[in-house]
Write a protein that holds these residues in place. Structure first.
Motif, PDB file in Angstrom:
ATOM      1  N   LEU A  34      46.535  43.759  43.844  1.00  0.00           N
ATOM      2  CA  LEU A  34      45.130  44.045  44.110  1.00  0.00           C
ATOM      3  C   LEU A  34      44.625  43.150  45.234  1.00  0.00           C
ATOM      4  CD1 LEU A  34      43.844  43.614  40.428  1.00  0.00           C
ATOM      5  CD2 LEU A  34      44.799  45.693  41.400  1.00  0.00           C
ATOM      6  N   THR A  35      43.547  43.578  45.868  1.00  0.00           N
ATOM      7  CA  THR A  35      42.886  42.649  46.775  1.00  0.00           C
ATOM      8  C   THR A  35      42.357  41.480  45.953  1.00  0.00           C
ATOM      9  OG1 THR A  35      40.734  43.733  46.548  1.00  0.00           O
ATOM     10  CG2 THR A  35      42.179  44.511  48.323  1.00  0.00           C
ATOM     11  N   ARG A  36      42.270  40.337  46.599  1.00  0.00           N
ATOM     12  CA  ARG A  36      41.762  39.162  45.876  1.00  0.00           C
ATOM     13  C   ARG A  36      40.326  39.392  45.405  1.00  0.00           C
ATOM     14  NH1 ARG A  36      43.367  33.942  45.307  1.00  0.00           N
ATOM     15  NH2 ARG A  36      45.088  34.230  46.767  1.00  0.00           N
ATOM     16  N   ARG A  37      39.542  40.094  46.203  1.00  0.00           N
ATOM     17  CA  ARG A  37      38.159  40.377  45.791  1.00  0.00           C
ATOM     18  C   ARG A  37      38.120  41.145  44.474  1.00  0.00           C
ATOM     19  NH1 ARG A  37      33.973  39.793  49.472  1.00  0.00           N
ATOM     20  NH2 ARG A  37      34.594  39.201  51.593  1.00  0.00           N
ATOM     21  N   ARG A  38      38.977  42.152  44.351  1.00  0.00           N
ATOM     22  CA  ARG A  38      39.001  42.943  43.122  1.00  0.00           C
ATOM     23  C   ARG A  38      39.496  42.099  41.951  1.00  0.00           C
ATOM     24  NH1 ARG A  38      36.741  46.143  39.663  1.00  0.00           N
ATOM     25  NH2 ARG A  38      38.172  47.464  38.484  1.00  0.00           N
ATOM     26  N   ALA A  39      40.498  41.278  42.190  1.00  0.00           N
ATOM     27  CA  ALA A  39      41.014  40.418  41.123  1.00  0.00           C
ATOM     28  C   ALA A  39      39.946  39.441  40.642  1.00  0.00           C
ATOM     29  CB  ALA A  39      42.250  39.670  41.609  1.00  0.00           C
ATOM     30  N   ILE A  40      39.149  38.919  41.570  1.00  0.00           N
ATOM     31  CA  ILE A  40      38.059  38.011  41.189  1.00  0.00           C
ATOM     32  C   ILE A  40      37.016  38.763  40.372  1.00  0.00           C
ATOM     33  CG2 ILE A  40      36.124  36.660  42.098  1.00  0.00           C
ATOM     34  CD1 ILE A  40      37.959  35.889  44.450  1.00  0.00           C
ATOM     35  N   ALA A  41      36.688  39.984  40.802  1.00  0.00           N
ATOM     36  CA  ALA A  41      35.693  40.783  40.081  1.00  0.00           C
ATOM     37  C   ALA A  41      36.134  41.069  38.650  1.00  0.00           C
ATOM     38  CB  ALA A  41      35.439  42.092  40.827  1.00  0.00           C
ATOM     39  N   LEU A  42      37.445  41.188  38.446  1.00  0.00           N
ATOM     40  CA  LEU A  42      37.986  41.448  37.107  1.00  0.00           C
ATOM     41  C   LEU A  42      38.204  40.165  36.311  1.00  0.00           C
ATOM     42  CD1 LEU A  42      40.625  44.188  37.999  1.00  0.00           C
ATOM     43  CD2 LEU A  42      38.519  44.530  36.695  1.00  0.00           C
ATOM     44  N   GLY A  43      37.954  39.025  36.946  1.00  0.00           N
ATOM     45  CA  GLY A  43      38.171  37.757  36.266  1.00  0.00           C
ATOM     46  C   GLY A  43      39.629  37.357  36.186  1.00  0.00           C
ATOM     47  N   LEU A  44      40.452  37.893  37.104  1.00  0.00           N
ATOM     48  CA  LEU A  44      41.888  37.628  37.064  1.00  0.00           C
ATOM     49  C   LEU A  44      42.332  36.597  38.096  1.00  0.00           C
ATOM     50  CD1 LEU A  44      43.143  41.317  36.714  1.00  0.00           C
ATOM     51  CD2 LEU A  44      42.767  39.639  34.896  1.00  0.00           C
ATOM     52  N   ALA A  45      41.432  36.172  38.966  1.00  0.00           N
ATOM     53  CA  ALA A  45      41.790  35.196  39.998  1.00  0.00           C
ATOM     54  C   ALA A  45      40.614  34.260  40.229  1.00  0.00           C
ATOM     55  CB  ALA A  45      42.170  35.903  41.306  1.00  0.00           C
ATOM     56  N   PRO A  53      50.239  35.814  33.431  1.00  0.00           N
ATOM     57  CA  PRO A  53      49.474  34.590  33.684  1.00  0.00           C
ATOM     58  C   PRO A  53      48.875  34.583  35.088  1.00  0.00           C
ATOM     59  CG  PRO A  53      51.819  34.172  33.846  1.00  0.00           C
ATOM     60  CD  PRO A  53      51.669  35.585  33.386  1.00  0.00           C
ATOM     61  N   GLU A  54      48.648  33.419  35.627  1.00  0.00           N
ATOM     62  CA  GLU A  54      48.016  33.259  36.943  1.00  0.00           C
ATOM     63  C   GLU A  54      48.657  34.170  37.992  1.00  0.00           C
ATOM     64  OE1 GLU A  54      45.258  31.427  39.577  1.00  0.00           O
ATOM     65  OE2 GLU A  54      45.447  31.350  37.405  1.00  0.00           O
ATOM     66  N   PRO A  55      47.841  34.953  38.711  1.00  0.00           N
ATOM     67  CA  PRO A  55      48.406  35.845  39.734  1.00  0.00           C
ATOM     68  C   PRO A  55      49.120  35.067  40.836  1.00  0.00           C
ATOM     69  CG  PRO A  55      46.114  36.392  39.262  1.00  0.00           C
ATOM     70  CD  PRO A  55      46.386  35.082  38.607  1.00  0.00           C
ATOM     71  N   ALA A  56      50.094  35.725  41.452  1.00  0.00           N
ATOM     72  CA  ALA A  56      50.793  35.148  42.599  1.00  0.00           C
ATOM     73  C   ALA A  56      50.220  35.756  43.877  1.00  0.00           C
ATOM     74  CB  ALA A  56      52.287  35.441  42.502  1.00  0.00           C
ATOM     75  N   ILE A  57      50.372  35.050  44.976  1.00  0.00           N
ATOM     76  CA  ILE A  57      49.937  35.591  46.265  1.00  0.00           C
ATOM     77  C   ILE A  57      50.879  36.727  46.653  1.00  0.00           C
ATOM     78  CG2 ILE A  57      49.638  35.083  48.709  1.00  0.00           C
ATOM     79  CD1 ILE A  57      48.964  32.219  47.927  1.00  0.00           C
ATOM     80  N   ALA A  58      50.316  37.860  47.001  1.00  0.00           N
ATOM     81  CA  ALA A  58      51.128  39.012  47.407  1.00  0.00           C
ATOM     82  C   ALA A  58      51.625  38.807  48.834  1.00  0.00           C
ATOM     83  CB  ALA A  58      50.312  40.293  47.305  1.00  0.00           C
ATOM     84  N   GLU A  59      52.913  39.003  49.023  1.00  0.00           N
ATOM     85  CA  GLU A  59      53.524  38.843  50.338  1.00  0.00           C
ATOM     86  C   GLU A  59      54.527  39.968  50.562  1.00  0.00           C
ATOM     87  OE1 GLU A  59      53.501  34.022  50.942  1.00  0.00           O
ATOM     88  OE2 GLU A  59      55.124  34.874  49.748  1.00  0.00           O
ATOM     89  N   GLY A  60      55.024  40.066  51.787  1.00  0.00           N
ATOM     90  CA  GLY A  60      56.090  41.011  52.096  1.00  0.00           C
ATOM     91  C   GLY A  60      55.752  42.433  51.694  1.00  0.00           C
ATOM     92  N   PRO A  61      56.682  43.132  51.038  1.00  0.00           N
ATOM     93  CA  PRO A  61      56.451  44.533  50.671  1.00  0.00           C
ATOM     94  C   PRO A  61      55.251  44.733  49.748  1.00  0.00           C
ATOM     95  CG  PRO A  61      58.784  44.011  50.541  1.00  0.00           C
ATOM     96  CD  PRO A  61      58.066  42.706  50.754  1.00  0.00           C
ATOM     97  N   GLU A  62      54.953  43.750  48.895  1.00  0.00           N
ATOM     98  CA  GLU A  62      53.786  43.891  48.018  1.00  0.00           C
ATOM     99  C   GLU A  62      52.497  43.934  48.841  1.00  0.00           C
ATOM    100  OE1 GLU A  62      55.232  41.941  43.781  1.00  0.00           O
ATOM    101  OE2 GLU A  62      53.865  40.813  45.058  1.00  0.00           O
ATOM    102  N   LEU A  63      52.377  43.027  49.784  1.00  0.00           N
ATOM    103  CA  LEU A  63      51.195  43.018  50.646  1.00  0.00           C
ATOM    104  C   LEU A  63      51.132  44.289  51.488  1.00  0.00           C
ATOM    105  CD1 LEU A  63      48.743  41.438  51.690  1.00  0.00           C
ATOM    106  CD2 LEU A  63      50.253  40.370  53.377  1.00  0.00           C
ATOM    107  N   ALA A  64      52.282  44.731  51.971  1.00  0.00           N
ATOM    108  CA  ALA A  64      52.325  45.961  52.769  1.00  0.00           C
ATOM    109  C   ALA A  64      51.928  47.177  51.938  1.00  0.00           C
ATOM    110  CB  ALA A  64      53.720  46.153  53.359  1.00  0.00           C
ATOM    111  N   ALA A  65      52.222  47.157  50.647  1.00  0.00           N
ATOM    112  CA  ALA A  65      51.859  48.284  49.788  1.00  0.00           C
ATOM    113  C   ALA A  65      50.341  48.435  49.702  1.00  0.00           C
ATOM    114  CB  ALA A  65      52.461  48.098  48.396  1.00  0.00           C
ATOM    115  N   VAL A  66      49.623  47.309  49.601  1.00  0.00           N
ATOM    116  CA  VAL A  66      48.156  47.365  49.596  1.00  0.00           C
ATOM    117  C   VAL A  66      47.648  47.838  50.955  1.00  0.00           C
ATOM    118  CG1 VAL A  66      46.058  45.978  49.449  1.00  0.00           C
ATOM    119  CG2 VAL A  66      47.861  45.655  47.780  1.00  0.00           C
ATOM    120  N   ALA A  67      48.271  47.351  52.027  1.00  0.00           N
ATOM    121  CA  ALA A  67      47.884  47.789  53.368  1.00  0.00           C
ATOM    122  C   ALA A  67      48.088  49.294  53.522  1.00  0.00           C
ATOM    123  CB  ALA A  67      48.694  47.031  54.418  1.00  0.00           C
TER     124      ALA A  67
END
Length: 208
Positions: free
Chosen positions: A69-80, A121-135
């Motif tokens: 998820l975008t970090r904004r959405r994760a924050i809105a859900l209380g997950l980040a 647990p605590e979310p990880a920073i999305a990188e590589g293919p995960e970040l590209a999937a959101v893009a």
């Protein structure tokens, strides 16, 4: 050493076709194979997840699914934590998590309640293919949330031989997204890492 960006190669048209095919697949609720930097994932648009395509992913690999998820959405859900608003985060999902809960992760009108079920647990920073999937979801004009299945190298090799997964290179997706956001790729270099021998460093700059 970072080499100056050279004019697009003859393969740039093929890369564009791969992105367009991946966008169409994502909009249809079908899995897309994103690969690069020594990693690969199968991705579904979170808003289109149902029990059928969820089972389709689980038949490919028993590895844990993740929501990106975008970090904004994760924050809105209380997950980040609210320490930054940019970028995306990757969240581990319980194997039995139903499709409806995954769709709610993407839906800005939905909430998960005070104690979200089945999330890691605590979310990880999305990188590589995960970040590209959101893009890719953003390029497809979909909600910027995806369900991803990380693949082992052998699983990724098998997935690339299949015709029912639209394959696309991570770097091509991020370059297209940067161009759409008004950024210009100015340099690219191969930067082998211990766990990712094919990693590349790509630099962008804002338009004038």
């Amino acid at each position: 050493m970072v080499e100056p960006l050279i004019p697009p190669s003859r393969d740039s048209g093929r890369a564009g076709q791969a992105i367009d095919a991946a966008l169409s697949a994502l909009r249809r609720g079908e899995p897309v194979l994103l690969y690069g930097q020594g990693e690969a994932v199968l991705a579904l648009a979170a808003e289109f997840v149902n029990e059928d395509n969820l089972q389709r992913l689980r038949q490919v690999s028993a590895r844990p699914l993740r929501a990106v998820l975008t970090r904004r959405r994760a924050i809105a859900l209380g997950l980040a934590r609210r320490d930054a608003l940019s970028g995306a985060v990757s969240i581990a999902l319980a194997p039995e998590l139903p499709a409806g809960v995954i769709r709610n992760l993407a839906d800005p009108a939905a909430s998960l309640g005070a104690d979200p079920p089945g999330l890691g647990p605590e979310p990880a920073i999305a990188e590589g293919p995960e970040l590209a999937a959101v893009a890719l979801a953003k390029l497809a004009a979909l909600l910027p949330a995806v369900l991803v299945l990380p693949l082992a190298p052998s699983e990724a090799a098998l997935a690339r031989r299949r015709r029912d997964f639209a394959p696309v290179d991570t770097a091509d997706v991020l370059s297209r997204r940067a161009a759409m956001a008004g950024l210009t790729q100015v340099a690219e270099a191969r930067v082998p890492l211990a766990d990712a021998e094919d990693a590349r460093l790509i630099a962008f700059r804002p338009g004038d």
